[in-house]
Structures are given as C-alpha cells and as structure tokens.
Scaffold this active site. Sequence first.
Site, PDB file in Angstrom:
ATOM      1  N   GLU A  91       0.129  11.525   1.162  1.00 27.90           N
ATOM      2  CA  GLU A  91       1.030  11.632   0.012  1.00 27.90           C
ATOM      3  C   GLU A  91       0.286  11.260  -1.267  1.00 27.90           C
ATOM      4  OE1 GLU A  91       5.405  10.908   1.942  1.00 27.90           O
ATOM      5  OE2 GLU A  91       4.328   9.114   1.359  1.00 27.90           O
ATOM      6  N   CYS A 104      -1.359   8.795  -8.639  1.00 24.67           N
ATOM      7  CA  CYS A 104      -1.788   7.848  -7.617  1.00 24.67           C
ATOM      8  C   CYS A 104      -2.347   8.673  -6.458  1.00 24.67           C
ATOM      9  CB  CYS A 104      -0.556   7.038  -7.206  1.00 24.67           C
ATOM     10  SG  CYS A 104      -0.872   5.776  -6.018  1.00 24.67           S
ATOM     11  N   CYS A 111      -4.339   4.138   7.196  1.00 26.40           N
ATOM     12  CA  CYS A 111      -5.169   3.042   6.684  1.00 26.40           C
ATOM     13  C   CYS A 111      -5.380   2.024   7.791  1.00 26.40           C
ATOM     14  CB  CYS A 111      -4.502   2.376   5.487  1.00 26.40           C
ATOM     15  SG  CYS A 111      -5.529   1.086   4.749  1.00 26.40           S
ATOM     16  N   CYS A 115      -1.901  -4.061   6.107  1.00 24.43           N
ATOM     17  CA  CYS A 115      -1.204  -5.077   5.307  1.00 24.43           C
ATOM     18  C   CYS A 115       0.268  -5.085   5.735  1.00 24.43           C
ATOM     19  CB  CYS A 115      -1.334  -4.771   3.818  1.00 24.43           C
ATOM     20  SG  CYS A 115      -3.053  -4.692   3.284  1.00 24.43           S
ATOM     21  N   CYS A 118       3.155  -2.948   4.050  1.00 27.39           N
ATOM     22  CA  CYS A 118       2.824  -1.578   3.643  1.00 27.39           C
ATOM     23  C   CYS A 118       3.109  -0.559   4.742  1.00 27.39           C
ATOM     24  CB  CYS A 118       1.348  -1.525   3.258  1.00 27.39           C
ATOM     25  SG  CYS A 118       0.779   0.128   2.868  1.00 27.39           S
ATOM     26  N   CYS A 335       4.898   1.345  -4.633  1.00 28.22           N
ATOM     27  CA  CYS A 335       3.785   0.690  -3.942  1.00 28.22           C
ATOM     28  C   CYS A 335       4.182   0.280  -2.524  1.00 28.22           C
ATOM     29  CB  CYS A 335       3.375  -0.572  -4.692  1.00 28.22           C
ATOM     30  SG  CYS A 335       2.517  -0.221  -6.199  1.00 28.22           S
TER      31      CYS A 335
HETATM   32  S1  SF4 Z   1      -1.733  -1.874   0.973  1.00 26.84           S
HETATM   33 FE1  SF4 Z   1      -1.472  -0.315   2.580  1.00 26.84          FE
HETATM   34  S2  SF4 Z   1      -2.830   1.369   1.986  1.00 26.84           S
HETATM   35 FE2  SF4 Z   1      -3.463  -0.442   0.790  1.00 26.84          FE
HETATM   36  S3  SF4 Z   1      -5.070  -1.414   2.046  1.00 26.84           S
HETATM   37 FE3  SF4 Z   1      -3.133  -2.389   2.664  1.00 26.84          FE
HETATM   38  S4  SF4 Z   1      -2.420  -1.179   4.447  1.00 26.84           S
HETATM   39 FE4  SF4 Z   1      -3.980   0.047   3.379  1.00 26.84          FE
END
Ligand code: SF4
Length: 344
Positions: A91, A104, A111, A115, A118, A335
């Site tokens: 995206e 963005c 990923c 995190c 996220c 975000c």
């Molecule tokens: S915030 Fe999301 S996209 Fe960014 S590094 Fe952490 S897990 Fe990956």
Amino acid sequence: MINLLDLTRTELETFCTQELGLPRFRAEQLWQWMWQKGVADFDAMTNIAKPLREALKEKCEVRWPEIEKTQVSEDGTTKFLFRMQDGKRIESVIIPMHDRYSQCLSTQAGCAMGCTFCNTGLMGFERNLTHGEILGQVLAARKHLEDNDLPPLKNLVFMGMGEPLLNLDTLLRVLGTLPDTKGLNISWRRSMVSTVGFPDQLRTLGDSEMALPAISLHAPNQALREQIMPKAARFHIDDLVAALRAYPMRPRERITIEYLLLGGVNDRPEHARELATLLSGLRCKVNLISYNATEDMPYHAPSREDAEAFQNILKQKGMTAFIRRSMGADIAAACGQLKADQAK
Ligand code: SF4
C-alpha cells in the site's frame, strides 16, 4: 524480461549501449519518457523509430505496479493498494497538504520488524521491493493527481510498509534517481526516510547525504522500547541516539523523532521528561502521533489532554514538539494501519 524502471540512469545507459548496442542518447530519451513524461508504452515514444521500438519490446518492458484498489478518505488522503507482478500487494498513501501532496512509500512487502502496534508487522516479511516497484508508486500517484486535477506531488516519505534501511542498497539507488531534472525531479530536501534506526545503516545513509531520517522511537528508554518494538530494540537506544548525534546535517536541518502515543503505555508525564533528557542537545523535532485504535491490537488512543500535557513538558524543556493529526484513519491509511490484505 527486464523492467527498465528497475534500472538507475547509469544502469540504463549501460544496458542500452552494451546489451542493445544503442548510442547513449537513446538511454536519455527512454529515461525522459519513463520518468518525466510517465509513459510506459514504447509505441507512444514518438522520437524512437518503429524498428527500434519493436526491438525494445522483445527485450524489455516498462511495467508499473498495478493499482488494484483506490480508497479516498473524508480528509482527501488517498490509499492505493498495488499488486506486483508476482502477486505481492503493498500500500501507498498520498496526503493533501494545502497546495501540494505528500506520498508515503512502501519499501518492502510486509516487514520483519514486528513492532507490536503495527499492522504491517503482523504480516511478517515477504520481500524487498525493487527500484521500479518503489518509484512506480510515485509514477502511479502522480498520474492519479494529474488525471483528477489535484495539486502536484512534492514530498516523499519512506514511511509506508517495510523498514527502508533493511532494503538499503535499493533505497540508495532510489534516492539517487529522485532529483534527476530529466526524470522525477524531486529534491532530496523533500524526502525523508523513516526508520526504527540501525546505527550502521544510519551512518551509510548519512554518508550518502541524500536524505534526513525520521526515527520511529516511540519510547523514552530501552526497557519500554523492548516491550513496544522488540526487534528494533536489539540495538540499544543509547547506541541509536549516539548515531543520531553523529548524523551529518546542514546548518538548518534537524532529525525528526516520531513518537506514537499509546494510551497508558508511553504517554505519561514521566515518559515525556525521560524523552527530553534522552534527546537533550540533539538537533531534532518531535512529532507526537496519537495512536489509532485498530482491531487485533492491544493498545488504545491517548486522551487529548494527555497528548497535550506530553507536548507541553517537551516544550518546557526547550524542545520543538508537534502533535500531528493522523490523516486517513477512516480508510486505515494512518501510521501503523497499512496491511495490504492478501485476501482483498
Ligand atoms: S512500524 Fe511497522 S512497518 Fe515500520 S518497522 Fe515497525 S513493523 Fe515494520
């Protein structure tokens, strides 16, 4: 078949002269068609003779990521779901800012950083995106804005899906392509790389002098960062801040610190005081972003009062701190909300 969007300008020149036996000026013509004029069809490249266009079609192509879905938020933020040639989906989001748009960009499908706030992290890592797949997002967004008579795209933030510094070689090639005046013509001063911050890779990015970082810090100490961002916290927060203090900057430049306020977790007054001490003397500005509650996540949004109290403590300590409005929350474009469901 090679996608010419995957080549830098120098690589395109080498490909044209060595693989196709063409004079160098043909590379410049192709480059302008692809990046300045946004043309993907060789037949529309009118200053290239037909036999040569036919020869090009046999060996190469200009392939943009395919837009599978476009969602427009009440605030004008627009989210694109792109499908890559191998079926991977990513995206990208464009955000209106008065007389221009900011985009963005995603640098990876999925990923690896995981995190805990996220949605992209929940997907796990799929693969790195290529030069053409990253900048193809820009070509598609620019066309969307032109087709809809909207203001131009001026700013890029590498803040979408993925950790840009884990796709560093490609990121540096992408950054090298941006300012070409016969191509996209987007200044480095208008580009920012958002990263959880790996000290070694930050040094490489700094040495390149091509972009300033925005650091996803989100915690004022090592223990809390380990809880919120366990993989990013493998590098100690003190080493990260030391790398930031050494980051090469021009006189008026500053590093951006991104701090996602998670209600009751990292938004207490003591966290603000600790953050001010951690960042003391660093040339930076702090962006405070209120978390958008999403399904399957163990967090909730901070109250407006707590966010303002946090900001005021930073300001009293002499820091520059803004509360950023989350754009596009109603279309899950804010975000931490990007996830590119493979089932869509
Ligand atoms: S915030 Fe999301 S996209 Fe960014 S590094 Fe952490 S897990 Fe990956």
